[in-house]
Write a protein that holds these residues in place. Structure first.
Motif, PDB file in Angstrom:
ATOM      1  N   UNK A 191       0.764  -1.241   0.000  1.00 18.37           N
ATOM      2  CA  UNK A 191       0.000   0.000   0.000  1.00 18.37           C
ATOM      3  C   UNK A 191       0.790   1.283   0.000  1.00 18.37           C
ATOM      4  N   UNK A 192       2.094   1.215  -0.207  1.00 21.00           N
ATOM      5  CA  UNK A 192       2.895   2.432  -0.303  1.00 21.00           C
ATOM      6  C   UNK A 192       2.548   3.159  -1.601  1.00 21.00           C
ATOM      7  N   UNK A 193       2.375   4.472  -1.511  1.00 20.88           N
ATOM      8  CA  UNK A 193       1.930   5.256  -2.657  1.00 20.88           C
ATOM      9  C   UNK A 193       3.070   5.751  -3.543  1.00 20.88           C
ATOM     10  N   UNK A 194       4.266   5.883  -2.970  1.00 28.10           N
ATOM     11  CA  UNK A 194       5.366   6.424  -3.750  1.00 28.10           C
ATOM     12  C   UNK A 194       6.716   6.022  -3.199  1.00 28.10           C
ATOM     13  N   UNK A 195       7.743   6.182  -4.026  1.00 30.51           N
ATOM     14  CA  UNK A 195       9.116   5.868  -3.655  1.00 30.51           C
ATOM     15  C   UNK A 195       9.991   7.077  -3.951  1.00 30.51           C
ATOM     16  N   UNK A 196      10.938   7.337  -3.059  1.00 35.15           N
ATOM     17  CA  UNK A 196      11.896   8.427  -3.235  1.00 35.15           C
ATOM     18  C   UNK A 196      13.275   7.800  -3.391  1.00 35.15           C
ATOM     19  N   UNK A 197      13.951   8.078  -4.482  1.00 36.46           N
ATOM     20  CA  UNK A 197      15.240   7.473  -4.790  1.00 36.46           C
ATOM     21  C   UNK A 197      16.290   8.565  -4.941  1.00 36.46           C
ATOM     22  N   UNK A 198      17.333   8.583  -4.128  1.00 36.60           N
ATOM     23  CA  UNK A 198      17.632   7.689  -3.014  1.00 36.60           C
ATOM     24  C   UNK A 198      17.970   8.527  -1.784  1.00 36.60           C
ATOM     25  N   UNK A 199      18.006   7.841  -0.646  1.00 38.47           N
ATOM     26  CA  UNK A 199      18.528   8.458   0.561  1.00 38.47           C
ATOM     27  C   UNK A 199      20.015   8.686   0.388  1.00 38.47           C
ATOM     28  N   UNK A 200      20.475   9.861   0.715  1.00 43.27           N
ATOM     29  CA  UNK A 200      21.898  10.176   0.558  1.00 43.27           C
ATOM     30  C   UNK A 200      22.585  10.063   1.914  1.00 43.27           C
ATOM     31  N   UNK A 201      23.418   9.037   2.063  1.00 41.87           N
ATOM     32  CA  UNK A 201      24.083   8.792   3.336  1.00 41.87           C
ATOM     33  C   UNK A 201      25.334   9.668   3.444  1.00 41.87           C
ATOM     34  N   UNK A 202      25.496  10.253   4.608  1.00 39.57           N
ATOM     35  CA  UNK A 202      26.655  11.101   4.851  1.00 39.57           C
ATOM     36  C   UNK A 202      27.708  10.319   5.624  1.00 39.57           C
ATOM     37  N   UNK A 203      28.916  10.222   5.047  1.00 38.04           N
ATOM     38  CA  UNK A 203      29.974   9.424   5.652  1.00 38.04           C
ATOM     39  C   UNK A 203      30.896  10.302   6.490  1.00 38.04           C
ATOM     40  N   UNK A 204      31.371   9.765   7.622  1.00 35.20           N
ATOM     41  CA  UNK A 204      32.303  10.527   8.446  1.00 35.20           C
ATOM     42  C   UNK A 204      33.693  10.522   7.835  1.00 35.20           C
ATOM     43  N   UNK A 205      34.531  11.408   8.329  1.00 36.47           N
ATOM     44  CA  UNK A 205      35.919  11.494   7.900  1.00 36.47           C
ATOM     45  C   UNK A 205      36.803  11.292   9.135  1.00 36.47           C
ATOM     46  N   UNK A 206      38.116  11.187   8.916  1.00 37.06           N
ATOM     47  CA  UNK A 206      39.059  11.040  10.020  1.00 37.06           C
ATOM     48  C   UNK A 206      40.026  12.220   9.995  1.00 37.06           C
ATOM     49  N   UNK A 207      40.122  12.905  11.119  1.00 41.12           N
ATOM     50  CA  UNK A 207      41.054  14.008  11.272  1.00 41.12           C
ATOM     51  C   UNK A 207      42.405  13.424  11.656  1.00 41.12           C
ATOM     52  N   UNK A 208      43.394  13.520  10.756  1.00 40.49           N
ATOM     53  CA  UNK A 208      44.683  12.886  11.016  1.00 40.49           C
ATOM     54  C   UNK A 208      45.519  13.651  12.032  1.00 40.49           C
TER      55      UNK A 208
END
Length: 344
Positions: A191-208
């Motif tokens: 029964x889902x009416x719509x789809x949203x493509x796509x979720x944008x995942x935010x990746x962490x970084x490492x401070x050296x």
């Protein structure tokens, strides 16, 4: 006259350009500026269950701290702004947006528990949201949890929400599903009416320098359009009556046109608005209208899905051909005696 009206989740929209969740949709002033610029609908910032629960617990702790030791001081405390923390912050925004906006207001939700999904879905829709976007935003890093288990849990939760609320529901998908088309069909079946493509995942970084894990927000570019564009094109002929929204990488009128040709009902903007402001909506719309006029297209409906996978006899052949053509296009840009690393 060029007709850019469209329908999404059963809602009648003046154009196919929608503002997706971002700080731009998080307060009334910027929401009004987006409406004035011509955006067709707005998706409010997502209610993340763990975030609002943390806010509520923190408020409770600070209100209770010291009440047994300094009772004489409690009467001097100013009233706490209870409506600005926890889930009520999102509920109030939905209510306020509905009061001042004439365009559809879509609430967004990301739950972590069965009770949270259902409770907050009801709260947001009771506040007046025209539709609900269920935001599947989670990184499944456990080696002991299978893809099947993850998808079964998501389907079960979404089905419960579908039974609880009466407004249209869209599901914002992860780009990391193992079988995107199958999962999309299962959602439509419940029964889902719509789809949203796509979720944008935010990746962490490492401070050296500090050896810390730090957040790094990188706004999208038009190059990020390609992944959702491919899947919109593949899903449109399979789900002809399901609303499809393309998000990530929509910055210009050309990006809007590409999304529509692939089969999207609407395209969603966030990064472009954060970079250039609400006026980017007007610019993208004027570029869309100009392109349609130059291409003798009378309506958005005429564009929708014209360059989807629907014209191919075998979708898998279409995918493979595109893969080969992409590699060949890169080779053509190289000098005659050069080779492209990784392509041969």
């Amino acid at each position: 006259m060029t007709d850019i009206r469209c329908r999404y989740l059963g809602l009648h929209l003046r154009s196919p350009i929608v503002a997706s969740p971002s700080p731009m949709t998080g307060n009334i002033e910027t929401l009004l500026s987006l409406q004035q610029a011509g955006v067709a609908a707005v998706v409010l910032p997502s209610l993340f269950e763990e975030e609002v629960e943390d806010e509520s617990m923190s408020l409770s702790y600070h209100l209770d701290a010291g009440t047994e030791s300094f009772a004489e001081a409690t009467s001097y405390l100013p009233p706490a702004p209870l409506g600005l923390v926890g889930p009520m912050r999102h509920v109030r925004l939905v209510s306020a947006a509905k009061e001042v906006l004439s365009i559809p207001v879509i609430a967004s939700l990301n739950g972590t528990s069965d009770g949270g999904w259902l409770r907050y879905a009801s709260m947001l829709t009771d506040a007046g949201a025209d539709a609900l976007e269920l935001n599947l935003y989670s990184i499944e890093a456990s080696a002991g949890r299978t893809a099947t288990a993850v998808e079964e849990a998501n389907v079960r939760l979404i089905e419960q929400v579908r039974r609880r609320v009466d407004v249209p529901i869209a599901v914002k998908l992860s780009p990391y599903l193992s079988a995107t088309a199958n999962f999309a069909h299962r959602l439509v079946e419940i029964g889902v009416d719509g789809l949203v493509l796509f979720n944008r995942f935010y990746q962490p970084d490492i401070d050296i320098e500090t050896w810390d894990v730090v957040p790094r927000l990188e706004l999208s570019t038009s190059a990020d359009l390609r992944l959702p564009l491919q899947w919109i094109a593949l899903l449109r002929p399979q789900l002809p009556t399901t609303s499809l929204a393309l998000t990530s990488g929509v910055h210009s009128g050309a990006d809007v046109v590409k999304g529509l040709l692939a089969g999207a009902d609407v395209v969603m903007m966030a990064s472009a608005l954060l970079r250039r402001g609400a006026g980017q909506v007007q610019l993208a719309e004027s570029e869309l209208v100009a392109w349609m006029a130059a291409s003798d297209c009378d309506s958005v409906a005429q564009l929708r899905g014209s360059v989807s996978a629907g014209g191919a006899k075998e979708p898998r052949a279409y995918e493979r051909v595109q893969y080969i053509r992409t590699l060949q296009s890169y080779r053509r840009r190289l000098p005659a005696n050069a080779t492209a690393p990784g392509l041969d």
